[in-house]
Write a protein that holds these residues in place. Structure first.
Motif, PDB file in Angstrom:
ATOM      1  N   ALA A 441       8.681  -8.165   2.347  1.00 37.62           N
ATOM      2  CA  ALA A 441       8.274  -7.952   3.745  1.00 37.62           C
ATOM      3  C   ALA A 441       7.102  -6.991   3.747  1.00 37.62           C
ATOM      4  N   SER A 442       6.083  -7.305   4.540  1.00 35.72           N
ATOM      5  CA  SER A 442       4.908  -6.426   4.604  1.00 35.72           C
ATOM      6  C   SER A 442       4.469  -6.257   6.053  1.00 35.72           C
ATOM      7  N   ALA A 443       4.151  -5.008   6.384  1.00 37.56           N
ATOM      8  CA  ALA A 443       3.629  -4.670   7.715  1.00 37.56           C
ATOM      9  C   ALA A 443       2.526  -3.654   7.514  1.00 37.56           C
ATOM     10  N   ALA A 444       1.373  -3.923   8.124  1.00 38.67           N
ATOM     11  CA  ALA A 444       0.192  -3.064   7.923  1.00 38.67           C
ATOM     12  C   ALA A 444      -0.091  -2.995   6.434  1.00 38.67           C
ATOM     13  N   ASP A 445      -0.107  -1.792   5.846  1.00 37.86           N
ATOM     14  CA  ASP A 445      -0.419  -1.677   4.425  1.00 37.86           C
ATOM     15  C   ASP A 445       0.818  -1.340   3.593  1.00 37.86           C
ATOM     16  N   ILE A 446       2.010  -1.584   4.172  1.00 38.94           N
ATOM     17  CA  ILE A 446       3.254  -1.283   3.464  1.00 38.94           C
ATOM     18  C   ILE A 446       3.952  -2.582   3.090  1.00 38.94           C
ATOM     19  N   GLU A 447       4.401  -2.647   1.854  1.00 36.09           N
ATOM     20  CA  GLU A 447       5.099  -3.837   1.369  1.00 36.09           C
ATOM     21  C   GLU A 447       6.341  -3.413   0.597  1.00 36.09           C
ATOM     22  N   VAL A 448       7.451  -4.112   0.849  1.00 36.42           N
ATOM     23  CA  VAL A 448       8.696  -3.814   0.139  1.00 36.42           C
ATOM     24  C   VAL A 448       9.283  -5.112  -0.390  1.00 36.42           C
ATOM     25  N   LEU A 449      10.057  -4.970  -1.462  1.00 38.25           N
ATOM     26  CA  LEU A 449      10.699  -6.122  -2.101  1.00 38.25           C
ATOM     27  C   LEU A 449      12.200  -5.899  -2.124  1.00 38.25           C
ATOM     28  N   TYR A 450      12.949  -6.923  -1.722  1.00 47.44           N
ATOM     29  CA  TYR A 450      14.407  -6.883  -1.853  1.00 47.44           C
ATOM     30  C   TYR A 450      14.827  -8.008  -2.783  1.00 47.44           C
ATOM     31  N   VAL A 451      15.624  -7.669  -3.792  1.00 51.42           N
ATOM     32  CA  VAL A 451      16.137  -8.653  -4.753  1.00 51.42           C
ATOM     33  C   VAL A 451      17.644  -8.742  -4.577  1.00 51.42           C
TER      34      VAL A 451
END
Length: 814
Positions: A441-451
């Motif tokens: 998931a990414s919003a603006a300049d932040i991105e996170v990963l869920y596994v």
């Protein structure tokens, strides 16, 4: 019209948030920042306010929407409240509050020392009217100042051009009649402190104005002569923006959420048009102003800031709505009633109206509308319908009465349905057979990963379709997010349980939110303040000094002859005092300390005059009494011995210590403190500063820029020797004086602690203070003599009971 550079950045729109619904309303209105209060540590105790937990949630929600949050902490703090107060600050700091709005000098100093990276905004309660005050506040470490509402645009621009600090002003909402932070009216009239956020709004009460025994209400327009109209700067917003103002503040933490939405939206849209060099259409502006009036209106004023010198609305002191028209005909029967009105704006069934009758303002719901005999749901602007209302309401209505629209149901619905703009999020789902499900998931300049722990399977029956996956990912519910792009990578013929997709979506969104808020959150500091300690045996002086404040030379002579140790004299008669050899010699012979007092209100254009007087005071070695930060700053720079007057509203030892560090050798404590609270301050303060407390005097309740008596002066009914007072309910009489075209109002009672001197001495104060703002020289002499005799052990005379005398707030508190 002045030309702006293309796409100049509009000023910040700062909106009031009294509860969670108002926060959503502010977000829906497109605000840039909000301000809110927690519990009782703010100047709107009447608002719902937030618990510390609600504050934390509100800060997080606002930050996720790109909105700044300022914590209103704009009250003077009692000694026993300091630990609880700093605990609230600590929680706000850890959650990522963007700034704190403050007025208590000692607490400002404490917060700055413990949280050097936390921006502090100086409240309008600090009464900033000149550049010297700005310098003082800059020295304390403030980053922004909300200047006094009484400045005009020229004064405002001068201050903006003189500092690198951000300057904020109130642009819309309720006005205080008094200079903010200088009002004791509610405290002494209703035991509710305006300075502490519990104002009973006595300025909204009905009064009769008497001059030399004659009622003058008909000369000043109504029964609420000191009730202010609502500030609305919308038509003059371009002039304000041209000053270079940083922030436009909307008042209203006690108003409904729809008001917050509408005012935020209207001021934001108008500011954006101006800054894009587009002239807002006058008819559009008028419609926007009408919308604001429908939501809350008791008359609009452009305010002192835009040159409106008469900011009151004496005819009626409550909200009554936008003008709808005048009654042309009234019909009434036993069970039905209606009024005929040519409409100044559109009206609907179920709207609310106010009718200004000769007796009072009446309100009613619109039950039906008929035009030419036929019923309609909506009557358009310009039409002449019969408005069917309650028969009880119509009894007092006459032809020609003004009618107002106070509840526009459609507008309320429109404002309440404003979507809270959500943050767009891009999702990428990777699903390959035999491998773990992954979502980015990414919003603006932040991105996170869920596994996920789940391994993607081959379908045994029907595969999980792209549509099913997309539908699950879009279900973001009451989160601050909305799905923008959804990209699927991997094999097509797969199976993932919908429940697992839901868990994965929820987990990645929570992770994104945590990551977004991570940059705001800080580590708590958890500062500890030593508990209040009473060192009574060490801090009670052997002898109390007696100070006397007088208004003129003759009063000073009476005080000197009657036993005063210290005499306070207005600084503007310095030359007259110096020319009076008899008084000067008497003062020297009796070793009396003279303090020349400066006003608590000094605008920039007045500063030069008072700076010249400070120079003369210094040359003669006198002490100066300062009532506002600017002159205290000047006196300290000029190394003049200084007394901090009661206008500094000293409630705690930290503030007393800050004033001492900035040149005050003596501090006059706030008359809002009880004796026990006074004792707490004195016994906890550092050594070296003297404390003075009021033992006698009629208190100045407020000073206002509004010239209440001007219509009376213009008609020749008032001069400086006239007796003027406001009478409330035929009981309390509040003396009124005109000073430099400003208005000063005094209490109806006189504090007299002659019978309670021992109680005052046991607090540890050094000086008993007697005040005579307008009494005769004979009164000065008699009262000073009585106090002198008791202090010298020569009398135990008790004062007789009098309805005029009171013990102030020393035993009751606020």
């Amino acid at each position: 019209m002045a030309k702006h550079p293309e796409k100049i950045t509009p000023p910040e729109i700062l909106s009031p948030v009294g509860n969670y619904d108002s926060l959503l309303g502010a977000i829906g209105g497109g605000t840039d920042a909000v301000y809110l209060g927690v519990g009782e540590f703010n100047a709107r105790q009447g608002a719902s306010n937030f618990t510390p937990e609600e504050m934390e949630n509100a800060i997080d929600l606002a930050h996720l929407h790109g909105i700044s949050v300022y914590l209103a902490f704009n009250v003077p703090l009692k000694e026993t409240e300091l630990q609880d107060a700093i605990d609230v600050i600590d929680r706000a700091y850890a959650t990522g509050i963007d700034a704190v709005i403050m007025r208590d000098f000692g607490f400002i100093d404490l917060v700055k020392k413990n949280y050097p990276d936390l921006p502090i905004h100086g409240s309008t309660q600090l009464n900033t009217n000149n550049t010297e005050t700005v310098k003082f506040l800059e020295k304390l470490g403030l980053s922004r100042i909300i200047v006094a509402r009484e400045l005009d645009t020229a004064e405002l621009k001068h201050i903006i051009d003189s500092t690198d600090m951000e300057i904020e002003i109130f642009a819309h909402g309720a006005l205080c009649y008094s200079y903010s932070g200088q009002c004791l009216f509610s405290s002494f009239a209703a035991n509710r402190s305006a300075n502490r956020g519990a104002c009973a709004q006595p300025c909204r009460w009905e009064f009769e104005l008497y001059i030399n025994g004659k009622n003058m209400n008909h000369h000043i327009g109504g029964v609420s002569p000191i009730s202010c109209a609502e500030l609305c700067t919308l038509p003059g917003l371009e002039e304000l923006i041209n000053t270079g103002i940083k922030s436009l503040k909307i008042e209203g933490r006690m108003k409904r959420a729809e008001y917050v939405t509408a005012s935020s939206e209207i001021y934001r849209e108008t500011a954006e048009l101006i800054c894009q060099d587009k002239r807002p259409d006058p008819s559009w502006l008028q419609e926007r102003e009408n919308d604001l009036a429908k939501l809350f209106y008791r008359g609009f004023t452009r305010g002192f800031v835009l040159g409106d010198r008469n900011v009151t609305h004496p005819e009626y002191s409550s909200s009554y709505g936008a003008f709808l028209g005048k009654t042309r005909r009234v019909k009434r029967s036993k069970n039905a009633a209606s009024i005929k009105v040519k409409l100044n704006q559109t009206l609907e069934v179920n709207d609310g109206i106010s009718i200004h009758t000769r007796q009072r303002m009446l309100g009613s719901k619109v039950e039906r509308l008929t035009v030419d005999g036929g019923e309609v749901e909506v009557a358009e602007k310009g039409s002449i319908p019969y408005i069917h209302i309650s028969p009880k309401t119509v009894k007092s209505v006459k032809t020609g009465d003004d009618v107002y629209l106070n509840t526009d149901v459609s507008l309320l619905e429109e404002m309440s349905e404003r979507d809270v703009k959500k943050v767009p999020v891009n999702f990428q789902i990777r699903a390959n057979i035999g491998r773990q499900l992954e979502i980015t998931a990414s919003a603006a300049d932040i991105e996170v990963l869920y596994v996920s722990d789940y391994l993607v399977q081959r379908p045994k029956k029907a595969p999980t379709s792209v549509e099913q996956i997309t539908d699950i990912i879009k279900r973001l519910g009451d989160t601050p997010y909305i799905a923008d792009e959804i990209e699927l990578k991997g094999e097509e013929d797969i199976f993932v349980p919908l429940g697992e997709l839901t868990r994965a979506r929820r987990s990645v969104v929570e992770k994104l939110q945590e990551k977004q808020l991570e940059s705001f959150h800080r580590q708590p500091i958890n500062p500890k303040i030593p508990a209040v300690k009473h060192k009574t045996a060490n801090r009670i002086p052997g002898k109390l000094l007696l100070s006397v404040e007088v208004a003129d030379i003759e009063g000073a002579k009476a005080a000197a002859d009657s036993g005063a140790d210290i005499i306070y004299i207005p600084g503007n008669i310095f030359g007259t005092v110096e020319d009076n050899r008899e008084l000067v010699l008497k003062i020297k012979k009796k070793n009396i300390e003279i303090v020349f007092t400066l006003p608590a209100i000094i605008h920039e254009k007045e500063l030069e005059e008072w700076t010249d007087i400070l120079e003369k005071i210094k040359s003669r070695g006198y002490t100066v009494g300062c009532g506002e930060p600017g002159t205290l700053h000047l006196a300290h720079q000029m190394e003049i011995n200084c007394v901090a007057l009661k206008n500094f509203t000293v409630f705690n030892s930290l503030t007393a210590n800050v004033l001492q560090e900035n040149g005050a050798s003596r501090v006059i404590l706030s008359p809002e403190l009880t004796l026990e609270e006074t004792k707490n301050v004195v016994q906890t303060s550092g050594n070296g500063v003297q404390f003075e407390a009021i033992a006698y005097g009629r208190q100045q309740l407020l000073v206002t820029e509004h010239d209440l008596l001007k219509p009376i002066v213009d008609k020749g009914f008032y001069d400086e020797n006239s007796n003027a007072f406001l009478q409330h309910k035929k009981i309390d009489r509040y003396p009124v004086k005109r000073w430099r075209n400003r208005t000063v109002i005094y209490d109806s009672h006189v504090i007299n602690m002659l019978n309670n001197i021992d109680d005052m001495k046991n607090t540890g104060i050094n000086v008993l203070r007697l005040e005579f703002p307008q009494e005769s020289n004979q009164k000065v002499a008699s009262v000073v003599s009585e106090f002198r005799k008791i202090l010298d052990g020569k009398s135990k005379k008790n004062i007789p009971h009098s309805k005029v005398y009171s013990k102030g707030l020393y035993y009751s508190g606020i």
